[in-house]
Design an enzyme around this catalytic site. Sequence first.
Site, PDB file in Angstrom:
ATOM      1  CD  GLU A   1      -2.989  -1.154   2.272  1.00 45.26           C
ATOM      2  OE1 GLU A   1      -2.698  -0.608   3.340  1.00 45.26           O
ATOM      3  OE2 GLU A   1      -4.071  -1.730   2.065  1.00 45.26           O
TER       4      GLU A   1
ATOM      5  NE  ARG B   1      -5.226  -7.915  -0.406  1.00 39.23           N
ATOM      6  CZ  ARG B   1      -5.842  -6.835   0.044  1.00 39.23           C
ATOM      7  NH1 ARG B   1      -6.334  -5.954  -0.810  1.00 39.23           N
ATOM      8  NH2 ARG B   1      -5.976  -6.641   1.324  1.00 39.23           N
TER       9      ARG B   1
ATOM     10  CG  ASP C   1      -7.509  -5.538   5.537  1.00 41.77           C
ATOM     11  OD1 ASP C   1      -7.090  -5.482   6.703  1.00 41.77           O
ATOM     12  OD2 ASP C   1      -7.616  -4.545   4.799  1.00 41.77           O
TER      13      ASP C   1
ATOM     14  CD  GLU D   1      -9.960  -1.113   8.170  1.00 41.46           C
ATOM     15  OE1 GLU D   1      -9.053  -1.598   8.874  1.00 41.46           O
ATOM     16  OE2 GLU D   1      -9.804  -0.827   6.973  1.00 41.46           O
TER      17      GLU D   1
HETATM   18  C1  BDP Z   1      -6.284  -2.058   6.171  1.00 38.87           C
HETATM   19  C2  BDP Z   1      -6.634  -0.637   6.433  1.00 38.87           C
HETATM   20  C3  BDP Z   1      -5.510   0.318   6.165  1.00 38.87           C
HETATM   21  C4  BDP Z   1      -4.258  -0.155   6.862  1.00 38.87           C
HETATM   22  C5  BDP Z   1      -3.949  -1.555   6.415  1.00 38.87           C
HETATM   23  C6  BDP Z   1      -2.793  -2.178   7.147  1.00 38.87           C
HETATM   24  O1  BDP Z   1      -7.755  -0.308   5.649  1.00 38.87           O
HETATM   25  O2  BDP Z   1      -5.897   1.585   6.604  1.00 38.87           O
HETATM   26  O3  BDP Z   1      -3.185   0.689   6.612  1.00 38.87           O
HETATM   27  O4  BDP Z   1      -5.046  -2.411   6.671  1.00 38.87           O
HETATM   28  O5  BDP Z   1      -3.064  -3.043   7.990  1.00 38.87           O
HETATM   29  O6  BDP Z   1      -7.212  -2.829   6.873  1.00 38.87           O
HETATM   30  O7  BDP Z   1      -1.648  -1.857   6.909  1.00 38.87           O
END
Ligand code: BDP
Length: 701
Positions: free
Chosen positions: A314, A360, A389, A417
């Site tokens: 990311e 993924r 996630d 989240e």
């Molecule tokens: C996701 C989130 C993001 C985080 C990422 C992470 O949406 O904001 O930065 O995980 O864990 O769930 O690095």
Amino acid sequence: MKSSTRCLTRMLPFFLLPAILGLPVRAEDGHRLWLRYDALDDAARDPYRRSVSAVVVQGQSPAARILRDELKQGLSGLLGEPVPVSNKASSPGAVLAGTPDNSPLIASLGWEKELRRLGPEGYLIRRTEIQGRPANVIASAGESGALYGAFHFLRLIQTGQSIERLDVAERPRIARRLLNHWDNLDGSIERGYAGTSLWNWAELPGRVDGRLLDYARANASIGINGAVLNNVNARPESLSAEYLKKTAALADAFRPYGVRVYLSANVAAPKLLGDLPTADPLDPDVARWWRDKANEIYALVPDFGGFLVKANCEGQPGPQDYGRTHAEGANVLADALSPHGGVVMWRAFVYYKDDVDDDRVKRAYGEFVPLDGLFRPNVFVQAKNGPLDFQPREPFHPLFGAMPRTPLIAELQITQEYLGQSTHLVYLATMWKEFLDADTFAGGPGSEVAKIVDGALDGRETTGIAGVANTGSDRNWCGHPMAQANWYAYGRLAWDHRLTAEEIAGEWIRMTWSRDPEVVATMRKMMLDSREAFVDYTMPLGLHHLIGGDHYAPMPENDTAPRADWTAAYYHRANVQGLGFDRTRGGSGAVDQYHRPLSDLWNDPAACPEELLLWFHQRPWDARLRSGRTLWEELCHRYGKGAERVSRFEQEWRSLAGKIDEERFLAVERKIRQQASDARDWREKCVTYFQSFSRRPCPKD
Ligand code: BDP
């Protein structure tokens, strides 16, 4: 006044001030968490009054002073009369707390050997005799352990348990029990739903807000012993000389509560913060930069815990930018920290920047399993509970059980989240237990995730667990008054994962809300049902990621995010034939990242648990499920059932009117009303959307 005493007076936590000044306790707004210490009613407190006469803490350090204040405040509050502090156990019923090193009375008991075995965080609590008089002894080899023991003792009274024949021996099952704060230097919190960051960076190091001590105290009360202060999407500035001084001030404030600080590190810092042309982990200048940085940190924070790293994911930089592996990236930091005793927690949450995987969820396993055995001993790989996630339900992450030569930290998400944020009541302990109790079969049957995390399976002492924090500047800390339960439950499970979700809920309700059996029973039932209800009204039968960018509202139709694996359609794969992601051997093959017999079981649609059915299988709409209903009927049934369960939350909560204080009652009532309405929206939206593929009528119920 000695300077250490002066400093402590300045740092006295808010919570003690009303008691000391004799002021009335402020409104019941949730700020006091589970540490309220309101007086028990007469009948309940009599037996404790007979057994408790004075607090005896002989130590003089800042930690001993916190211990003394906590016992005094807690016991005086609960017993409804001031409990004096004394230096001698001269009256029957002394509560004597400390270590053999700081208390001659404890040293005189001859318990050193047992205490050493329990370690500096473990403790004994015993009803025994001192100089011929009955006493309650809370003893540990370390000051943190003595404080944990004191909180245990107070919890027994808060929850109405007998202290007559106490004989408790406790030690934590996991060594590093951490909160991960995704806090940014500008005060915002990534995925934070309870206000802004607790760290007032602008005021630090000059002023440490009293609230930070309340934070550290709350953590100590549940055994959390470390905090990563900044977001995993880390700004390099957090490692600058200016910010390290601020970090040092926080470390000083937290230390007496047994909470160590850690930082997330941006691995491009040598380039972005230093003036090196590269951040290649194999470049000797880069290695030197990290060594110098570690020396600088430890000069300010001698017990600094270490670095948490999100790399090559990311948009975060990482070793792969230079053609190096995650192990090479982690090891250069590990070498810099190891002379000081620090660790690296290298996250396994990875997916490619330019390339979207066919599936993924397979990515982390593919990248990390070949590196098993190549990390330095002070490196942990930190994996989320599931391979995607933090979804409402995922199978456990296949890295648990696949890297026997590497210590793994389990990363749980306390902030909700994808689980209704701070609006929905979702008690997460049931979900975490499902994860911790899952059998990986890595060393045959009985190889639960918990045994990998706590080191029992591989005979490992290097162990850790992390929870992404849900705390913020909101007066009630967590946004939803009942979201505090998730902070509490995380700490309790990190300490002892054998506790049940039910036990923990019971403790928390009694301490935080009321000891009235009806309140306890009603709230506990709501809490225990809440996660499954959430799964049912949002993503039943193994569905996942049916959301858009806010990660809150239903958006199953989402198929146009910047990357395919940020859409919902990538995951649910609905079409006129059926629904679900085929991860079997005939599909993406993700099922084979698990050990046999799990992989065989999950590969077979008839044997796969229905909770995970559409995670592993694409099934036809008319496929028969165990209930006798077709997939389509079962899907509608689950959406309906979840929404219905939450609408009963409304009635159940209302039945408690008058039994709990009005302020918190109304706050929760408002949240539950919203949750019930959201649950109906989820049901309508998802059923209508999937119906456009199934082309079948909705069953009547
Ligand atoms: C996701 C989130 C993001 C985080 C990422 C992470 O949406 O904001 O930065 O995980 O864990 O769930 O690095």
